[in-house]
Design an enzyme around this catalytic site. Structure first.
Site, PDB file in Angstrom:
ATOM      1  N   TYR A   1       0.842  -1.201   0.000  1.00  0.00           N
ATOM      2  CA  TYR A   1       0.000   0.000   0.000  1.00  0.00           C
ATOM      3  C   TYR A   1       0.884   1.262   0.000  1.00  0.00           C
ATOM      4  CZ  TYR A   1      -3.907  -3.094   1.316  1.00  0.00           C
ATOM      5  OH  TYR A   1      -4.854  -4.093   1.359  1.00  0.00           O
TER       6      TYR A   1
ATOM      7  N   LEU B   1     -21.555   2.320  -0.931  1.00  0.00           N
ATOM      8  CA  LEU B   1     -22.636   2.051   0.028  1.00  0.00           C
ATOM      9  C   LEU B   1     -22.823   3.190   1.041  1.00  0.00           C
ATOM     10  CD1 LEU B   1     -21.954  -1.765   0.589  1.00  0.00           C
ATOM     11  CD2 LEU B   1     -24.002  -0.761  -0.444  1.00  0.00           C
ATOM     12  N   THR B   2     -22.032   4.247   0.935  1.00  0.00           N
ATOM     13  CA  THR B   2     -22.227   5.381   1.849  1.00  0.00           C
ATOM     14  C   THR B   2     -23.401   6.241   1.409  1.00  0.00           C
ATOM     15  OG1 THR B   2     -20.799   6.890   0.607  1.00  0.00           O
ATOM     16  CG2 THR B   2     -19.736   5.521   2.297  1.00  0.00           C
ATOM     17  N   GLY B   3     -23.829   6.071   0.146  1.00  0.00           N
ATOM     18  CA  GLY B   3     -24.939   6.868  -0.379  1.00  0.00           C
ATOM     19  C   GLY B   3     -24.507   8.234  -0.884  1.00  0.00           C
ATOM     20  N   LYS B   4     -23.209   8.544  -0.805  1.00  0.00           N
ATOM     21  CA  LYS B   4     -22.790   9.897  -1.228  1.00  0.00           C
ATOM     22  C   LYS B   4     -22.527   9.981  -2.727  1.00  0.00           C
ATOM     23  CE  LYS B   4     -17.839   9.351  -0.234  1.00  0.00           C
ATOM     24  NZ  LYS B   4     -16.712   9.796   0.551  1.00  0.00           N
TER      25      LYS B   4
ATOM     26  N   SER C   1     -13.187  -3.940   1.630  1.00  0.00           N
ATOM     27  CA  SER C   1     -14.112  -3.105   0.830  1.00  0.00           C
ATOM     28  C   SER C   1     -15.562  -3.283   1.297  1.00  0.00           C
ATOM     29  CB  SER C   1     -13.971  -3.407  -0.668  1.00  0.00           C
ATOM     30  OG  SER C   1     -12.634  -3.307  -1.092  1.00  0.00           O
ATOM     31  N   PRO C   2     -15.810  -3.203   2.614  1.00  0.00           N
ATOM     32  CA  PRO C   2     -17.170  -3.465   3.122  1.00  0.00           C
ATOM     33  C   PRO C   2     -18.159  -2.362   2.771  1.00  0.00           C
ATOM     34  CG  PRO C   2     -15.774  -2.655   4.900  1.00  0.00           C
ATOM     35  CD  PRO C   2     -14.876  -2.853   3.696  1.00  0.00           C
TER      36      PRO C   2
ATOM     37  N   GLN D   1     -16.151   0.278  -1.612  1.00  0.00           N
ATOM     38  CA  GLN D   1     -15.255   1.404  -1.945  1.00  0.00           C
ATOM     39  C   GLN D   1     -16.020   2.730  -2.014  1.00  0.00           C
ATOM     40  OE1 GLN D   1     -12.514   0.351  -5.118  1.00  0.00           O
ATOM     41  NE2 GLN D   1     -11.379  -0.921  -3.658  1.00  0.00           N
ATOM     42  N   GLY D   2     -16.908   2.895  -1.061  1.00  0.00           N
ATOM     43  CA  GLY D   2     -17.600   4.184  -0.922  1.00  0.00           C
ATOM     44  C   GLY D   2     -19.009   4.180  -1.481  1.00  0.00           C
TER      45      GLY D   2
END
Ligand SMILES: NC(=O)c1ccc[n+]([C@@H]2O[C@H](COP(=O)([O-])OP(=O)(O)OC[C@H]3O[C@@H](n4cnc5c(N)ncnc54)[C@H](OP(=O)(O)O)[C@@H]3O)[C@@H](O)[C@H]2O)c1
Length: 313
Positions: free
Chosen positions: A67, A219-222, A212-213, A216-217
């Site tokens: 990483y 599912l945040t709804g943003k 990646s729960p 990768q973003g």
């Protein structure tokens, strides 16, 4: 919100290592290419994410030698030293095609210890089950590292059911438990349920660490189809139109729990499935939001409704 000092902590696989039921992923710490480190966020932000996580009793941090080409491990090491508080650190060995011998794992581990600034890693994982080196050879090398005291526990990542069983058996012959298998798992990636991997982990006493729960973003709804995530994540974002009903359900369930965010509900779902999610956090705000997935539980019918909504995608 997390409701008590260490009350919720769980054991990592069959080890005596106590981790929070949710960790923090640090791939984005120092990674410019995929995550844009150094543009919208930087060192101060990731150090603040670390401090916030510890304040909320989140004590489990996942990194890897690859990483940010080692920068993630260095940043995590700096944060550990600055805080002076105990934390559970997981890192990973990448079996690159020219790494063929047990000694190459040993060398890579020394590099990780140096960058992290620690004498011992709590969890050392094989990043991918890449050929040509057989699984058994890497398990021998991991067991050696445990015996030498360089590593407290060992795990694998991206292993399927057969590979998991081979790894477990090889380690068992050395008297070392396989603590974890880290794989992609979320409401957008149900593969580990369909393949039997989640059940196999449960049978063997191996913790499934969900990477990646948050998709990768997504599912945040943003993010929406008209406002997709930047850069290399655009490929994933093709699903954004289709997942709107699922995001709506995350919001609705969150409201019924006193204003939990879609991210908190999505993470709680992975915990209800018996896994340990490690959402990435680029800053304190994200670390705080994600820590808010702890201290409460979705009801059985809510988990079932989310299952159905994700299967309908
Ligand atoms: N073993 C493996 O092969 C492997 C592969 C991938 C990942 N991992 C591990 O798993 C960790 C997590 O996976 P991931 O980083 O791929 O995906 P993720 O956790 O699903 O998503 C992380 C991203 O979502 C956004 N985000 C996170 N929390 C948020 C919040 N509360 N509100 C709004 N946005 C939020 C941030 O990006 P933006 O703000 O830019 O949207 C963040 O970088 C990694 O850091 C790594 O440790 C392992």
């Amino acid at each position: 919100m997390n409701d008590g000092p260490l009350a919720e902590h769980v054991l990592l696989g069959g080890t005596d290592i106590r981790i929070s039921p949710l960790g923090i992923g640090t791939w984005a710490w120092g990674d410019r290419f995929y995550w844009g480190y150094g543009r919208e966020y930087g060192e101060d932000d990731v150090q603040a994410a670390f401090g916030l996580a510890l304040d909320r009793n989140v004590n489990f941090f996942d990194t890897a030698e690859v990483y940010g080409f080692g920068r993630s491990e260095r940043l995590l090491g700096q944060a550990l030293r600055a805080s002076g508080k105990p934390a559970v650190v997981a890192t990973k060995f990448m079996p690159l095609p020219w790494r063929l011998r047990r000694a190459s794992l040993h060398r890579a581990l020394r590099g990780s210890l140096r960058r992290l600034g620690v004498q011992q890693v709590d969890l050392y994982q094989i990043h991918w089950p890449f050929p040509p080196v057989p699984i058994e050879r890497w398990m021998q090398a991991l067991a050696d590292a445990v015996e030498e005291g360089l590593v407290r526990a060992v795990g694998v990542s991206n292993y399927n059911v057969d590979q998991l069983r081979r790894a477990h058996e090889a380690l068992a012959k050395r008297g070392v438990p396989l603590a974890s298998n880290q794989v992609e798992y979320s409401l957008l990636q149900r593969g580990p349920e369909r393949s039997g991997l989640l059940a196999a982990c449960r049978d063997l006493g191996v913790t499934l660490i969900a990477y990646s729960p948050l998709g990768q973003g997504l599912l945040t709804g943003k993010y929406t189809a008209g406002h997709p995530p930047p850069g290399a994540r655009r490929r994933r974002a093709r699903r954004l139109g289709r997942i709107e009903p699922l995001i709506g359900l995350l919001r609705q369930i969150g409201e019924a729990h006193g204003g939990k965010t879609p991210a908190q509900v999505a993470l709680n779902w992975t915990i209800c499935k018996g896994t340990v999610p490690i959402p990435g956090a680029k800053n304190a705000r994200q670390a705080e939001d994600n820590a808010g997935a702890l201290g409460w539980r979705l009801a059985g019918d809510e988990v079932a409704a989310l299952d159905a909504a994700s299967e309908a995608l």
